[in-house]
Scaffold this motif. Structure first.
Motif, PDB file in Angstrom:
ATOM      1  N   LYS A   8       6.525   2.431   2.551  1.00 16.90           N
ATOM      2  CA  LYS A   8       5.319   3.038   3.109  1.00 16.90           C
ATOM      3  C   LYS A   8       4.128   2.095   2.989  1.00 16.90           C
ATOM      4  CE  LYS A   8       2.384   7.140   2.750  1.00 16.90           C
ATOM      5  NZ  LYS A   8       2.151   8.420   2.033  1.00 16.90           N
ATOM      6  N   ALA A   9       3.995   1.464   1.806  1.00 16.06           N
ATOM      7  CA  ALA A   9       2.871   0.550   1.596  1.00 16.06           C
ATOM      8  C   ALA A   9       2.980  -0.676   2.498  1.00 16.06           C
ATOM      9  CB  ALA A   9       2.820   0.129   0.127  1.00 16.06           C
ATOM     10  N   LEU A  10       4.201  -1.207   2.661  1.00 13.31           N
ATOM     11  CA  LEU A  10       4.378  -2.365   3.537  1.00 13.31           C
ATOM     12  C   LEU A  10       4.116  -2.001   4.996  1.00 13.31           C
ATOM     13  CD1 LEU A  10       7.575  -4.009   1.988  1.00 13.31           C
ATOM     14  CD2 LEU A  10       5.252  -4.911   1.935  1.00 13.31           C
TER      15      LEU A  10
ATOM     16  N   THR B 285       2.210   0.642  -4.515  1.00 20.36           N
ATOM     17  CA  THR B 285       1.112   1.119  -3.665  1.00 20.36           C
ATOM     18  C   THR B 285      -0.236   0.684  -4.220  1.00 20.36           C
ATOM     19  OG1 THR B 285       2.443   3.031  -3.012  1.00 20.36           O
ATOM     20  CG2 THR B 285       0.068   3.174  -2.657  1.00 20.36           C
ATOM     21  N   LEU B 286      -0.403   0.803  -5.542  1.00 15.71           N
ATOM     22  CA  LEU B 286      -1.686   0.420  -6.144  1.00 15.71           C
ATOM     23  C   LEU B 286      -1.927  -1.082  -6.026  1.00 15.71           C
ATOM     24  CD1 LEU B 286      -4.184   1.280  -7.735  1.00 15.71           C
ATOM     25  CD2 LEU B 286      -2.881   0.897  -9.827  1.00 15.71           C
ATOM     26  N   SER B 287      -0.866  -1.885  -6.214  1.00 16.07           N
ATOM     27  CA  SER B 287      -1.054  -3.338  -6.153  1.00 16.07           C
ATOM     28  C   SER B 287      -1.459  -3.780  -4.740  1.00 16.07           C
ATOM     29  CB  SER B 287       0.228  -4.054  -6.584  1.00 16.07           C
ATOM     30  OG  SER B 287       1.263  -3.872  -5.631  1.00 16.07           O
ATOM     31  N   LEU B 288      -0.851  -3.193  -3.735  1.00 16.12           N
ATOM     32  CA  LEU B 288      -1.238  -3.535  -2.356  1.00 16.12           C
ATOM     33  C   LEU B 288      -2.623  -2.983  -2.026  1.00 16.12           C
ATOM     34  CD1 LEU B 288       2.133  -2.997  -0.453  1.00 16.12           C
ATOM     35  CD2 LEU B 288       1.062  -5.141  -1.096  1.00 16.12           C
ATOM     36  N   GLU B 289      -2.943  -1.839  -2.579  1.00 17.56           N
ATOM     37  CA  GLU B 289      -4.265  -1.254  -2.365  1.00 17.56           C
ATOM     38  C   GLU B 289      -5.350  -2.178  -2.908  1.00 17.56           C
ATOM     39  OE1 GLU B 289      -6.782   1.752  -1.008  1.00 17.56           O
ATOM     40  OE2 GLU B 289      -4.600   1.829  -0.912  1.00 17.56           O
ATOM     41  N   GLN B 290      -5.099  -2.665  -4.118  1.00 21.09           N
ATOM     42  CA  GLN B 290      -6.103  -3.523  -4.743  1.00 21.09           C
ATOM     43  C   GLN B 290      -6.194  -4.900  -4.088  1.00 21.09           C
ATOM     44  OE1 GLN B 290      -4.678  -3.368  -8.787  1.00 21.09           O
ATOM     45  NE2 GLN B 290      -6.026  -1.660  -9.331  1.00 21.09           N
ATOM     46  N   ARG B 291      -5.214  -5.270  -3.294  1.00 18.00           N
ATOM     47  CA  ARG B 291      -5.236  -6.587  -2.636  1.00 18.00           C
ATOM     48  C   ARG B 291      -5.608  -6.500  -1.155  1.00 18.00           C
ATOM     49  NH1 ARG B 291       0.319  -9.285  -4.894  1.00 18.00           N
ATOM     50  NH2 ARG B 291       1.007  -7.113  -4.866  1.00 18.00           N
ATOM     51  N   ARG B 292      -6.146  -5.367  -0.737  1.00 15.80           N
ATOM     52  CA  ARG B 292      -6.530  -5.258   0.667  1.00 15.80           C
ATOM     53  C   ARG B 292      -7.641  -6.252   1.009  1.00 15.80           C
ATOM     54  NH1 ARG B 292      -5.551  -0.852   4.200  1.00 15.80           N
ATOM     55  NH2 ARG B 292      -3.820   0.428   3.476  1.00 15.80           N
ATOM     56  N   GLY B 293      -8.591  -6.422   0.082  1.00 14.37           N
ATOM     57  CA  GLY B 293      -9.643  -7.408   0.333  1.00 14.37           C
ATOM     58  C   GLY B 293      -9.086  -8.810   0.454  1.00 14.37           C
TER      59      GLY B 293
ATOM     60  N   PRO C 248     -11.642  -2.493   2.058  1.00 11.41           N
ATOM     61  CA  PRO C 248     -10.917  -1.867   0.951  1.00 11.41           C
ATOM     62  C   PRO C 248     -11.577  -0.567   0.509  1.00 11.41           C
ATOM     63  CG  PRO C 248     -12.227  -3.701   0.117  1.00 11.41           C
ATOM     64  CD  PRO C 248     -12.399  -3.694   1.601  1.00 11.41           C
ATOM     65  N   ALA C 249     -11.386   0.487   1.294  1.00 14.17           N
ATOM     66  CA  ALA C 249     -12.013   1.777   0.985  1.00 14.17           C
ATOM     67  C   ALA C 249     -11.037   2.653   0.227  1.00 14.17           C
ATOM     68  CB  ALA C 249     -12.442   2.465   2.272  1.00 14.17           C
ATOM     69  N   THR C 250     -10.882   2.344  -1.037  1.00  7.00           N
ATOM     70  CA  THR C 250      -9.876   3.028  -1.839  1.00  7.00           C
ATOM     71  C   THR C 250     -10.135   4.524  -1.926  1.00  7.00           C
ATOM     72  OG1 THR C 250      -9.585   1.040  -3.142  1.00  7.00           O
ATOM     73  CG2 THR C 250      -8.807   3.086  -4.112  1.00  7.00           C
TER      74      THR C 250
ATOM     75  N   THR D  44      -2.744   2.608 -14.488  1.00  5.81           N
ATOM     76  CA  THR D  44      -3.026   1.847 -13.269  1.00  5.81           C
ATOM     77  C   THR D  44      -4.229   2.394 -12.515  1.00  5.81           C
ATOM     78  OG1 THR D  44      -1.377   3.225 -12.146  1.00  5.81           O
ATOM     79  CG2 THR D  44      -0.651   1.068 -12.930  1.00  5.81           C
ATOM     80  N   LEU D  45      -4.527   3.690 -12.689  1.00  7.47           N
ATOM     81  CA  LEU D  45      -5.700   4.273 -12.037  1.00  7.47           C
ATOM     82  C   LEU D  45      -6.973   4.095 -12.857  1.00  7.47           C
ATOM     83  CD1 LEU D  45      -4.165   7.623 -10.731  1.00  7.47           C
ATOM     84  CD2 LEU D  45      -4.850   5.658  -9.366  1.00  7.47           C
ATOM     85  N   TRP D  46      -6.830   3.483 -14.029  1.00  5.63           N
ATOM     86  CA  TRP D  46      -7.980   3.349 -14.934  1.00  5.63           C
ATOM     87  C   TRP D  46      -9.155   2.663 -14.264  1.00  5.63           C
ATOM     88  CZ3 TRP D  46     -10.801   4.460 -18.898  1.00  5.63           C
ATOM     89  CH2 TRP D  46     -11.657   3.512 -19.448  1.00  5.63           C
TER      90      TRP D  46
END
Length: 805
Positions: free
Chosen positions: A347-349, A250-258, A361-363, A693-695
């Motif tokens: 869910k992420a896909l 989930t975090l990897s896809l979140e960070q690649r939204r841009g 990318p509004a995390t 990963t949330l760092w």
């Protein structure tokens, strides 16, 4: 274009190697624990099948009696009717202090004859040597070495064609050793029967024909509950590991939204992007699955000896052989790795597939939306718990029990975010200083990113509490049960019946109360049943662990009017005091009571000693329990050794016997403790990976607080405090869940799996230890992010304001 898009997607891992390591390690841990359990189960089942094949019983149907045994005359009548049958007599024989399972067969007509004849010929034995006195015994080399050390009367032939722990002899020798002349345990129906024979149902209506596959799987069925417990543990560990995987994906896809927005703006279709991400996940799953299989093999190899000891102790079914790479568990591990990866990333896909073209990318905003989804998660959790409760109330059996536990554990995990958020809101209302208010609010804001790791911690802690309570309750009950069952101060085993009679007479002259321990092995509805005969003595009336009994039950037993049965037998066949029980054809007694019999999977019954001797006069008379004042025990043992040629190990005092029994008990649950520890370790790693990963997402929340005066060291201490707070709340919520789990294990799973029900005891000391362990895991998980924060360059915090959107 596809190649360029793939290169752009994969470049994320070059910039975030720790995230990739988290994903691979999390999936490898999940796969490894699952594969270890499946490897152990596969090896055990292969051992059962191999043992049945080696004993020549895997390919033939069986004729079994409804109760008691088969008379030799019945076998002769069936043979005269034209049926090709092979008689088998099974039981347990004792040489010295060593007990062995023995199988008596017809050495002229059993499927094993060819293998045994070749082995005897290679051993230099005469062709008919096994049929002539004193009789020859065949055994696996390891078992043969133990047998040769225990007795010298019967020659032993070593053969690897037999499983460990089983002796094979001619029927005549086995019947003499077992003191069961003229009786058989079952008949093998050999293949290639002549056509036109009178049906067996007409010739022998009292015998039941059991199909070959069913008969060969007796041991496998007996141990199915144990392997199902192991599988459930492996599945739980796999689920805990998947929390790590889901968080990383989930975090990897979140960070690649841009990046995704840019690629779509350049014309890459969403179908292509989704396919590339799926291929990426599949590649990671294969790599991590292979690593998990290797780790699982190592764990399984380390645990297999303890599993074998457990199976031998509980079911008398040790696992013969070493661990092997079997396609079944290897493919199962890879399939679980692939399936688990796509389940964790589904869910992420799906969110990626539905993402609008110009989505920003509004995390942080999505984190707040995730916080608002707690109610939906809680509703799903409540539905899971209610569904599990409905299943256990409607259906019976081990599978229904595990469905209930699955619904309970999953539902509690889904309820956790809402419960923690509610607790954090309550804490915020009680806060009076700005720093405290910010701490509570910021902790609540970080909850969506930490929820999966906290779910993993909840499940691991609850499992440790539940299983630990079960094992500790079992041990406490077992100790009390031993005090009741092992009431005699000394236990002696004579070498022969003649020596036993002489010893009993000598002890009686010394004023020592002698309690003979005599038993006969029969079959009840095709299953083994051991019938004990007891003397009418106050020891049994005062100490025997009765669970339910009629009034004056011991008077009825002594008068030959009633029988006592163990809990396993009563639960298996729905028997209760007051009903009738047929021990053998023509021998029916009223059930006077039910007693606890922990650690024994088979049925057991107790009758008056004179009744047993009237039915089976040749049962061995070698074992005795002796009652005398404790201070006289050392002197009596010394006198027995001086007066009789009885081996030292055949005379044991009550304290030593209890110590041996407890040592066996403790070793039985070594694998449970190991899996508990591994599951808790995976949960701690889940917390570490979530914090790491949330760092990068924490700086925008921390920079304003730093700018208002909090030092970096104070911020680092705040991170540690936040981790401790979340772990403490999770640990407190895990306690009631663990106690419910313990109740289910003791009252539902244990009854279905082993046939006995245990009282539940609570152990607050263990809860405190686990609570401190959870806090320690939180400190260790937060230590690295906190250290990074304390050493962070102030310029990195200032960049937050320079890049503010």
């Amino acid at each position: 274009m596809t190649r360029a898009a793939l290169a752009a997607i994969l470049s994320h891992w070059r910039r975030h190697p720790l995230q990739l390591a988290t994903l691979i390690i999390g999936l490898a841990l999940a796969t490894g624990l699952w594969s270890a359990v499946q490897a152990i189960n596969g090896e055990a089942r292969a051992s059962y099948a191999r043992a049945a094949e080696q004993l020549g019983t895997s390919g033939a149907d069986r004729l079994v009696p409804g109760s008691g045994s088969i008379e030799l005359a019945r076998y002769a009548a069936l043979r005269r009717a034209g049926w090709a049958l092979a008689p088998v007599l099974e039981g347990s024989v004792r040489f010295g202090r060593q007990s062995f399972d023995i199988m008596g067969i017809d050495l002229l007509g059993h499927p094993l004859v060819a293998d045994l004849a070749n082995t005897a010929e290679q051993d230099g034995a005469a062709p008919l040597d096994a049929l002539l006195p004193p009789g020859r015994i065949f055994a696996h080399p390891d078992t043969a070495a133990e047998l040769a050390a225990a007795q010298k009367q019967h020659p032993v032939t070593r053969t690897s064609a037999l499983p460990r722990g089983v002796l094979v002899a001619d029927l005549s020798l086995a019947s003499r050793l077992l003191r069961q002349p003229g009786t058989l345990s079952y008949l093998l129906v050999l293949p290639g029967q002549a056509p036109g024979l009178t049906p067996l149902a007409e010739l022998a209506p009292e015998l039941t024909r059991v199909a070959a596959k069913s008969a060969a799987a007796d041991t496998a069925r007996l141990t199915d509950s144990f392997h199902l417990n192991l599988t459930a543990f492996g599945l739980l560990s796999f689920a805990v590991g998947l929390f790590i995987v889901q968080g990383a994906i989930t975090l990897s896809l979140e960070q690649r939204r841009g990046l995704i927005r840019t690629l779509r703006g350049l014309g890459v279709p969403m179908q292509v992007l989704a396919g590339l991400f799926a291929a990426e996940l599949a590649s990671v799953a294969v790599i991590a699955g292979a690593a998990g299989l290797a780790g699982g093999y190592i764990v399984a190899a380390a645990l297999l000896p303890d599993v074998s000891a457990t199976l031998a102790g509980l079911y008398g079914a040790p696992v013969d052989g070493s661990l092997s790479l079997r396609p079944g568990w290897v493919l199962s591990g890879l399939a679980m790795a692939l399936g688990g990866t796509f389940l964790a990333g589904a869910k992420a896909l799906f969110a990626l597939w539905r993402m609008p073209l110009l989505a920003a990318p509004a995390t942080r905003a999505r984190g707040q939306q995730a916080g608002r989804s707690h109610l939906l998660s809680a509703a799903a959790g409540t539905a899971c718990i209610l569904a599990g409760a409905a299943v256990i109330s409607i259906f019976q059996g081990l599978v229904a029990g595990f469905v209930f536990l699955g619904g309970l554990m999953l539902g509690a995990a889904l309820l956790l975010p809402l419960l923690i958020a509610t607790g954090l809101r309550l804490g915020a209302r009680l806060a009076r200083r700005p720093y405290a208010e910010w701490l509570w609010a910021d902790t609540r804001a970080q909850l969506p990113g930490m929820s999966l790791a906290l779910m993993a911690l909840l499940l691991a802690l609850a499992t440790n509490i539940g299983v630990g309570t079960m094992v500790s309750s079992f041990r406490l009950t077992f100790v009390g049960w031993l005090d009741q069952r092992l009431a005699a101060e000394v236990y002696v085993t004579a070498r022969t019946d003649a020596q036993g009679a002489e010893l009993a007479q000598w002890l009686d002259s010394k004023g020592v109360t002698v309690l003979p321990i005599r038993s006969s092995d029969v079959r009840f509805k095709g299953a083994p049943l051991r019938i004990y005969g007891v003397a009418d003595d106050a020891t049994y009336r005062q100490h025997w662990p009765l669970l339910d009994a009629l009034p004056q039950v011991w008077d009825q037993v002594a008068a030959g009017e009633a029988v006592l049965i163990n809990e396993q037998l009563a639960r298996r066949y729905d028997l209760s005091p007051g009903g009738n029980f047929q021990l053998e054809p023509g021998w029916v007694l009223a059930i006077g009571g039910i007693y606890s019999d922990y650690g024994n999977p088979n049925g057991q019954a107790i009758v008056a000693l004179d009744q047993l001797l009237a039915r089976a006069p040749d049962v061995p008379n070698r074992q005795f329990g002796l009652r005398l004042p404790p201070q006289e025990v050392p002197g009596l043992i010394k006198s027995i050794r001086q007066s009789f040629e009885i081996p030292r190990e055949n005379i044991i005092d009550q304290t030593s016997l209890k110590a041996r029994s407890l040592a066996v008990f403790d070793r039985t649950f070594v694998i449970t403790a190991a899996l508990n520890l591994l599951t808790l370790g995976v949960a701690a790693f889940a917390m570490l990976t979530s914090l790491l990963t949330l760092w990068s997402q924490r700086l925008p929340q921390l920079a304003p607080v730093w700018a208002m005066g909090l030092s970096r060291r104070q911020l680092a201490a705040t991170e540690m405090l936040r981790s401790l707070l979340l772990a403490a709340i999770t640990a407190m919520l895990a306690l009631p869940l663990g106690l419910i789990l313990a109740w289910a294990l003791l009252a539902v799973i244990n009854v279905e799996a082993f046939g006995w029900k245990l009282p539940m005891h609570v152990f607050p000391g263990d809860w405190l230890r686990l609570f401190l362990l959870a806090l320690l895991a939180a400190v260790v998980a937060a230590a690295l992010p906190a250290r990074r924060l304390s050493r962070l360059d102030p310029a990195e915090l200032l960049k937050v304001f320079a890049n503010e959107r």
